[in-house]
Write an enzyme that holds these catalytic residues in place. Structure first.
Site, short mmCIF file in Angstrom:
data_model
loop_
_atom_site.label_atom_id
_atom_site.label_comp_id
_atom_site.label_asym_id
_atom_site.label_seq_id
_atom_site.Cartn_x
_atom_site.Cartn_y
_atom_site.Cartn_z
N ALA A 157 2.00 7.17 -0.12
CA ALA A 157 1.81 5.78 0.31
C ALA A 157 1.78 4.83 -0.89
CB ALA A 157 0.50 5.67 1.10
N PRO A 158 2.10 3.57 -0.64
CA PRO A 158 2.06 2.55 -1.71
C PRO A 158 0.70 1.86 -1.78
CG PRO A 158 3.03 1.61 0.24
CD PRO A 158 2.61 3.00 0.62
N TRP A 159 0.58 0.88 -2.68
CA TRP A 159 -0.71 0.25 -2.95
C TRP A 159 -0.91 -1.05 -2.18
CZ3 TRP A 159 1.24 -4.28 -4.35
CH2 TRP A 159 2.43 -4.32 -5.11
N LYS A 183 -0.99 11.38 -0.35
CA LYS A 183 -1.18 10.88 -1.72
C LYS A 183 -1.12 9.36 -1.72
CE LYS A 183 1.43 9.93 -5.23
NZ LYS A 183 0.62 8.81 -5.73
N PRO A 184 -2.27 8.71 -1.87
CA PRO A 184 -2.22 7.25 -2.00
C PRO A 184 -1.72 6.88 -3.40
CG PRO A 184 -4.49 8.02 -2.17
CD PRO A 184 -3.64 9.24 -1.99
N ALA A 185 -1.41 5.61 -3.60
CA ALA A 185 -1.06 5.15 -4.95
C ALA A 185 -2.29 5.28 -5.84
CB ALA A 185 -0.58 3.70 -4.89
N GLU A 186 -2.07 5.64 -7.08
CA GLU A 186 -3.20 5.88 -7.98
C GLU A 186 -4.02 4.61 -8.26
OE1 GLU A 186 0.02 6.28 -8.26
OE2 GLU A 186 0.69 6.66 -10.30
N SER A 237 9.00 2.17 -2.57
CA SER A 237 10.22 1.45 -2.94
C SER A 237 11.46 2.31 -2.64
CB SER A 237 10.17 1.11 -4.43
OG SER A 237 10.07 2.31 -5.18
N GLU A 258 10.05 5.05 4.69
CA GLU A 258 9.80 3.62 4.93
C GLU A 258 9.92 2.94 3.58
OE1 GLU A 258 9.25 2.09 7.70
OE2 GLU A 258 8.62 3.64 9.10
N CYS A 292 6.15 -5.51 2.73
CA CYS A 292 7.55 -5.11 2.84
C CYS A 292 8.30 -5.93 3.88
CB CYS A 292 7.63 -3.63 3.17
SG CYS A 292 6.60 -3.18 4.56
N GLU A 388 14.21 -7.02 -4.22
CA GLU A 388 12.84 -7.14 -3.71
C GLU A 388 11.92 -7.56 -4.86
OE1 GLU A 388 10.76 -3.53 -2.46
OE2 GLU A 388 10.03 -4.63 -0.71
#
Ligand code: NAD
Length: 500
Positions: A157-159, A183-186, A237, A258, A292, A388
């Site tokens: 996943a992104p942040w 795994k989330p974004a760090e 991305s 996505e 997004c 983007e």
């Protein structure tokens, strides 16, 4: 002021494996920084490959039991989960605003209630998983279709919306009987960890929901390539998505992507100008434009163009930037100083070929703030129109005929979301049919809901989050075929035995 102290919550580490927080073992530490102040608020050891392996093993062990649970049992657990999330709503909102810098009113009114509603939706949907009807299609057999979970799902996943992304990944997967490693974004681990803890509090068995918080190259690639992970669901991305697709394809995984967006906002000359101006500013600036589906390219039919540019610039200048925990703040900082500088780079390069109507600069402030920005007179093939930016930057271009407006709207690699603004039902309907995007709004831009699918066309990816359509990603169908004749020598055996 917030009262979320990350260290109090996650002193045992930022990995959640088999129902417990643990420390990562990568040897690399990561500092979570509050982007509104630049201050460090938590530091933790990132997940390494061994942590990913441990999380996948926990998910694999939990899978048979969770897959065998009845739809009613899974539904009950998800209803309890929704209840725990609702009870802890303020804690989730504060943690989300702290790590992302998003205004507390956005976390309280959008991210958190949306997540609670998603959990409630999938609690109901868990009881509606269906295969096709059974029947005797050959006359001699009964066929039916079973809809089954896939196994261990690895999600990345992104942040930008960490809590909602965790919900969109975890809920349909577990409602359908899968187990998951997310795994989330760090940069933004807090609410994914709280989400997994809430699952445990709701009685969802250990190992069903696991979180590994690590870097993309190490933890992310291990998760995607892991032989015991049956499916990869990635949001992020388009560039990273291509890399993820390569790794997943090499291990023949089911893949749900996505990816990025560059949503057009098409204003026809009969539109309500005031509504379009307000819609464009809100749609471009939500979450500081780090969305997004954000409105990024406004195409405005020539008769309304000048008034639209003036109206958007005026309204953007009235937006209040500031402390995310002040309830009157409209827009917070960007996620990091690095990202702010990346956004500024797009705008600075655009000065040589376009006109910055308003904004175009960072705030003199220790936080990563960037002013709402409107850019006019850019060519359709220029960087600010095609790439983007993922910041509070709206580009506006004029068009003449309806055909031209729709052609320009479709003229980027992306196809996630779009909107059409018109009071003419025929024009609006034509736009919804001809714009190539996974969602087209009419006279609005941004709203999402649990019952409806979210996902891209073109380089924005494939597969759907939310809604019953997401079960197409998280289940597989099995054809079961029963012989009804009990005949030893079946008619079709002639193809092997001839006339014997
Ligand atoms: P990103 O692609 O840089 O990172 C997304 C995730 O991928 C992070 O968890 C990151 O650690 C991980 N990652 C990075 N490199 C990896 C690798 N080599 N292998 C495996 N994982 C790796 O995206 P971001 O900057 O975090 O988020 C912004 C992007 O996300 C934007 O492009 C935005 O459009 C997109 N996004 C899309 C949707 C959607 O629904 N389509 C929703 C939200 C965000």
């Amino acid at each position: 002021m917030h009262n979320f102290q990350a260290q109090d919550h996650f002193s045992d580490g930022a990995q959640y494996i088999a129902g417990r927080l643990t420390k990562g073992t990568s040897g690399t530490h990561h500092a979570v920084v509050d982007p509104a102040t630049g201050n460090e608020v938590y530091s933790y050891e990132l997940a390494g490959s061994d942590d990913v392996d441990a999380a996948v093993a926990a998910a694999a062990e939990a899978f048979p039991g969770w897959a065998r649970a009845t739809p009613g049992e899974r539904s009950d657990a998800l209803h309890r989960f929704a209840g725990v999330l609702a009870d802890r709503a303020e804690e989730f909102a504060q943690a989300e605003s702290l790590q992302c810098g998003k205004p507390i009113k956005l976390s309280r009114e959008f991210d958190v209630p949306g997540t609670v509603d998603n959990a409630a939706f999938f609690a109901g949907a868990a009881r509606h998983l269906q295969g096709q009807s059974a029947g005797e299609y050959t006359g001699d057999h009964t066929s039916y279709v079973r809809r089954e979970p896939i196994g261990v799902v690895g999600s990345i996943a992104p942040w930008n919306y960490p809590l909602q992304m965790a919900a969109w990944k975890v809920l349909p997967a577990i409602a359908a009987g899968n187990t998951i490693v997310l795994k989330p974004a760090e940069l933004t681990p807090f609410t994914s960890l709280l989400f997994a803890q809430a699952a445990t509090e709701a009685g969802i068995p250990d190992g069903v929901v696991n979180i590994v918080t690590g870097a993309g190259k190490e933890a992310g690639e291990r998760l995607v390539g892991h032989p015991d992970v049956a499916m990869t669901s990635f949001t992020g991305s388009t560039g990273v998505g291509k890399r993820v697709a390569e790794i997943a394809t090499a291990t023949v995984k089911r893949l749900h992507l996505e990816l990025g967006g560059k949503a057009p906002f098409v204003v026809f000359d009969d539109a309500d100008l005031d509504a379009a101006v307000h819609g464009a500013v809100a749609g471009a600036l939500i979450n500081s434009g780090q969305d997004c589906t954000a409105a990024t390219r406004a195409y405005v039919q020539r008769p309304l163009y000048d008034a639209f540019v003036a109206g958007v610039a005026d309204l953007m200048e009235s937006v209040r930037l500031g402390d995310p925990f002040d309830p009157s703040t409209d827009m917070g900082p960007l996620i990091s100083h690095v990202h702010r500088d990346r956004v500024a780079g797009f705008v600075d390069r655009a000065r040589s070929y376009a006109r910055v109507v308003t904004g175009g600069e960072a705030l003199q402030h220790p936080g990563a703030f960037y002013k709402p920005t409107l850019i006019a007179d850019a060519a359709q093939d220029s960087e600010v129109v095609q790439s983007e930016i993922f910041g509070p930057v709206l580009v506006v271009l004029p068009f003449d005929s309806d055909d031209e407006g729709i052609r320009l709207a479709n003229d980027t690699p992306y196809g996630l979301a779009a909107s059409a603004w018109s009071r003419d039902v025929f024009r609006a309907n034509r736009a919804t049919r001809e714009i190539k995007a996974g969602c087209v709004w009419v006279n609005d831009h941004i709203p999402i809901l649990s019952e409806m699918p979210h996902g891209g066309y073109k380089a924005s990816g494939y597969g759907k989050d939310m809604s019953a359509y997401s079960f197409e990603e998280y289940t597989q169908v099995k054809h079961v075929m029963f012989d009804n004749t009990a005949v030893v020598r079946k008619d079709w055996h002639r193809t092997i035995f001839g006339d014997r």
